[in-house]
Design an enzyme around this catalytic site. Structure first.
Site, PDB file in Angstrom:
ATOM      1  N   CYS A  70     -29.999 -14.501 -65.846  1.00  0.00           N
ATOM      2  CA  CYS A  70     -29.873 -14.535 -64.392  1.00  0.00           C
ATOM      3  C   CYS A  70     -28.496 -14.009 -63.950  1.00  0.00           C
ATOM      4  CB  CYS A  70     -30.070 -15.971 -63.902  1.00  0.00           C
ATOM      5  SG  CYS A  70     -29.736 -16.143 -62.144  1.00  0.00           S
ATOM      6  N   CYS A  73     -26.297 -16.835 -62.015  1.00  0.00           N
ATOM      7  CA  CYS A  73     -25.722 -18.002 -62.674  1.00  0.00           C
ATOM      8  C   CYS A  73     -24.253 -17.688 -62.962  1.00  0.00           C
ATOM      9  CB  CYS A  73     -26.469 -18.294 -63.976  1.00  0.00           C
ATOM     10  SG  CYS A  73     -27.967 -19.282 -63.747  1.00  0.00           S
ATOM     11  N   HIS A 133     -29.252 -23.085 -61.259  1.00  0.00           N
ATOM     12  CA  HIS A 133     -30.350 -22.119 -61.248  1.00  0.00           C
ATOM     13  C   HIS A 133     -31.656 -22.720 -60.721  1.00  0.00           C
ATOM     14  CE1 HIS A 133     -32.387 -18.466 -62.716  1.00  0.00           C
ATOM     15  NE2 HIS A 133     -33.380 -19.274 -63.040  1.00  0.00           N
ATOM     16  N   ASN A 173     -34.884 -15.405 -48.399  1.00  0.00           N
ATOM     17  CA  ASN A 173     -36.286 -15.303 -48.809  1.00  0.00           C
ATOM     18  C   ASN A 173     -36.473 -16.300 -49.928  1.00  0.00           C
ATOM     19  OD1 ASN A 173     -36.591 -13.061 -47.130  1.00  0.00           O
ATOM     20  ND2 ASN A 173     -36.123 -11.621 -48.788  1.00  0.00           N
ATOM     21  N   HIS A 186     -30.617 -18.223 -53.432  1.00  0.00           N
ATOM     22  CA  HIS A 186     -29.634 -17.334 -52.815  1.00  0.00           C
ATOM     23  C   HIS A 186     -30.181 -16.772 -51.512  1.00  0.00           C
ATOM     24  CE1 HIS A 186     -32.292 -14.345 -54.615  1.00  0.00           C
ATOM     25  NE2 HIS A 186     -31.727 -13.415 -53.861  1.00  0.00           N
ATOM     26  N   GLN A 188     -29.164 -13.546 -48.360  1.00  0.00           N
ATOM     27  CA  GLN A 188     -28.560 -12.221 -48.239  1.00  0.00           C
ATOM     28  C   GLN A 188     -28.005 -12.047 -46.837  1.00  0.00           C
ATOM     29  OE1 GLN A 188     -30.854  -8.903 -50.138  1.00  0.00           O
ATOM     30  NE2 GLN A 188     -32.488 -10.412 -50.193  1.00  0.00           N
TER      31      GLN A 188
HETATM   32 ZN   LIG Z   1     -29.384 -18.425 -62.134  1.00  0.00          ZN
END
Ligand SMILES: [Zn+2]
Length: 357
Positions: A70, A73, A133, A173, A186, A188
């Protein structure tokens, strides 16, 4: 809150927003990265009077990597990610595969006399809400939501000052059903070099209302929803969450501050503190509806940077494409072809279900 800005290996900027004032963020980015791509191309559609971003380099972007690769992370040991630190609270950095950027190679050539082309000058940033995560926005503590809001205020102010930027749009999203390509929680931020079509339409309606009544359209609609009450999902001293009377989506909620402000930077301390508890309550109701993580889009509507700021009214539009436990709402002929939404769930019923969830 402590703010630390660093530069990544390819020159992109990254900013840590730490809740502890003694946080030290001096880890360098130890990766070798190619230079970031140039800005995409904006093509004008003369038939709809709208701009389309053509961003071909985005086809190669990271798509649903396994958890141990990822990029959001923190970096641990030899596993190097976009974030050099071994942990973080909130972090913002420029998207490695941006639709809009400040890196403009050359002015693009004309395509036809009807299709002006210009560089996609703007900026696209990624906002990581937590280094966990497996978390979700709904699982964050209210204090973290406050940090996220402060980070969005910081970025809105900074991006508004970039040359050519006309509108700053923070959003999240959530869920593969929405098209999310990274599982790590996350959001944007897009800084557009034009006022977006949806905002233009809303501002035109707000201007007609102002000329007729002298009032702010969104503020008047919000007051009417609060007075009616049957579509209100939750509220506190500074914010109200309600299903719009003409909601387009099966489950759609607007979260709006009672005081008409143009954007997130204009929110005061008390308003910023009061947002988290209410928004988290609404998100948990979303997840509670069908007892499963609800796919959603959370879109911050902010006033444009340079024009019509007095006509705007900050609000967060939260909506899901899930209309039943096993059914998604697709944008089909009427919605995609003609822009006419058909909603299968009455907004009053959606509000009732959300209040009960
Ligand atoms: Zn992650």
């Amino acid at each position: 809150m402590k703010r630390t800005q660093i530069e990544l290996a390819d020159g992109r900027e990254l900013i840590y927003f730490d809740e502890r004032d003694d946080a030290v963020r001096d880890q360098p980015d130890r990766r070798e990265l190619p230079p970031p791509p140039h800005a995409s191309q904006l093509r004008y559609d003369p038939l709809t009077d709208e701009w389309v971003a053509v961003a071909v380099h985005r086809q190669t972007r990271t798509f649903l990597p396994p958890a141990d690769q990822c990029p959001l992370c923190p970096s641990r040991g030899d596993r190097l990610s976009e974030i050099p630190a071994p942990d973080y609270d909130v972090v913002v950095f420029e998207n490695r595969f941006p639709s809009l950027s400040q890196r403009v190679a050359e002015e693009p050539a004309e395509i036809t006399p009807f299709t002006p082309v210009r560089p996609g000058r703007g900026k696209c940033e990624v906002v990581c809400f937590t280094d966990d995560h497996n978390a979700s926005f709904a699982s964050l503590p209210p204090a973290r939501v406050r940090t996220v809001l402060d980070a969005l205020a910081d970025r809105t102010t900074a991006l508004s000052e970039l040359p050519g930027v006309e509108q700053v749009f923070p959003f999240e999203n959530r869920g593969v059903e929405i098209g999310v390509t990274l599982h790590h929680p996350h959001g944007q931020i897009y800084a557009y070099p034009f006022v977006t079509p949806r905002t233009r339409t809303m501002l035109a309606a707000a201007r007609r209302h102002f000329e007729r009544t002298g009032g702010n359209l969104y503020a008047d609609v919000l007051a009417a929803e609060r007075a009616a009450g049957d579509r209100v999902v939750a509220s506190n001293e500074h914010w109200t969450a309600y299903v719009p009377a003409a909601a387009r989506w099966p489950f759609e909620v607007h979260v709006a501050p009672h005081r008409p402000v143009p954007d997130i930077p204009a929110l005061d301390d008390a308003e910023r503190d009061a947002f988290g508890p209410l928004y988290l309550d609404v998100l948990r109701r979303f997840d509670g509806l069908f007892d499963m993580p609800m796919p959603y889009i959370a879109a911050w509507h902010q006033a444009p940077v340079h024009v019509d700021r007095e006509l705007g009214h900050l609000h967060l539009q939260l909506f899901s494409i899930r209309r039943a436990k096993d059914k998604l709402k697709y944008l089909a002929g009427s919605e995609s072809g003609m822009g006419v939404f058909i909603n299968d769930i009455a907004p009053e019923r959606a509000a009732e279900l959300l209040r009960a969830a």
